[in-house]
Design a protein around this motif. Structure first.
Motif, PDB file in Angstrom:
ATOM      1  N   UNK A 154       0.828  -1.204   0.000  1.00 53.27           N
ATOM      2  CA  UNK A 154       0.000   0.000   0.000  1.00 53.27           C
ATOM      3  C   UNK A 154       0.870   1.265   0.000  1.00 53.27           C
ATOM      4  N   UNK A 155       1.976   1.214   0.717  1.00 53.62           N
ATOM      5  CA  UNK A 155       2.892   2.358   0.734  1.00 53.62           C
ATOM      6  C   UNK A 155       3.434   2.619  -0.673  1.00 53.62           C
ATOM      7  N   UNK A 156       3.846   1.552  -1.350  1.00 52.61           N
ATOM      8  CA  UNK A 156       4.355   1.683  -2.717  1.00 52.61           C
ATOM      9  C   UNK A 156       3.286   2.241  -3.647  1.00 52.61           C
ATOM     10  N   UNK A 157       2.055   1.770  -3.471  1.00 47.98           N
ATOM     11  CA  UNK A 157       0.943   2.259  -4.298  1.00 47.98           C
ATOM     12  C   UNK A 157       0.715   3.745  -4.070  1.00 47.98           C
ATOM     13  N   UNK A 209       2.878   5.948  -2.952  1.00 48.77           N
ATOM     14  CA  UNK A 209       4.012   6.706  -3.490  1.00 48.77           C
ATOM     15  C   UNK A 209       3.912   6.841  -5.007  1.00 48.77           C
ATOM     16  N   UNK A 210       3.424   5.790  -5.663  1.00 45.62           N
ATOM     17  CA  UNK A 210       3.217   5.868  -7.119  1.00 45.62           C
ATOM     18  C   UNK A 210       2.124   6.879  -7.454  1.00 45.62           C
ATOM     19  N   UNK A 211       1.057   6.889  -6.651  1.00 46.82           N
ATOM     20  CA  UNK A 211      -0.002   7.883  -6.870  1.00 46.82           C
ATOM     21  C   UNK A 211       0.545   9.300  -6.698  1.00 46.82           C
ATOM     22  N   UNK A 212       1.383   9.489  -5.689  1.00 46.78           N
ATOM     23  CA  UNK A 212       1.961  10.813  -5.447  1.00 46.78           C
ATOM     24  C   UNK A 212       2.878  11.229  -6.587  1.00 46.78           C
ATOM     25  N   UNK A 213       3.627  10.298  -7.103  1.00 53.49           N
ATOM     26  CA  UNK A 213       4.557  10.616  -8.186  1.00 53.49           C
ATOM     27  C   UNK A 213       3.821  10.965  -9.477  1.00 53.49           C
TER      28      UNK A 213
END
Length: 92
Positions: free
Chosen positions: A11-14, A16-20
């Protein structure tokens, strides 16, 4: 239900991808905050898993100690001419 560390990191990776990939700054801020929260939850899950593993190891150690004590007691019998009832070696 308590989340696992693997799920939290996914979920953290997801997030961070949304933020990027976010165009709007408020979406980026919210996704970054959510990623930080998931990172904290992953650390908590790691601690919880470690405590559970230690607890299970303690239970296993106690069970092995009891088994060792029982095996030592098994050799002593007040009636050495008779077998033990639970082994099927009882002489009548």
């Amino acid at each position: 239900m308590k989340p696992t560390a693997i799920m939290c990191r996914a979920q953290q990776t997801r997030q961070l991808a949304l933020a990027a990939n976010a165009v709007l700054p408020n979406v980026r801020d919210i996704a970054t905050t959510a990623a930080a929260a998931w990172a904290k939850e992953a650390l908590d899950a790691d601690k919880r898993d470690k405590r559970t593993a230690l607890r299970q190891q303690g239970v296993m150690d106690a069970a092995m100690a009891l088994e060792l004590i029982a095996s030592k007691d098994r050799g002593f019998s007040e009636n050495p001419d008779r077998g033990f009832a639970d082994t099927g070696n009882v002489r009548i």
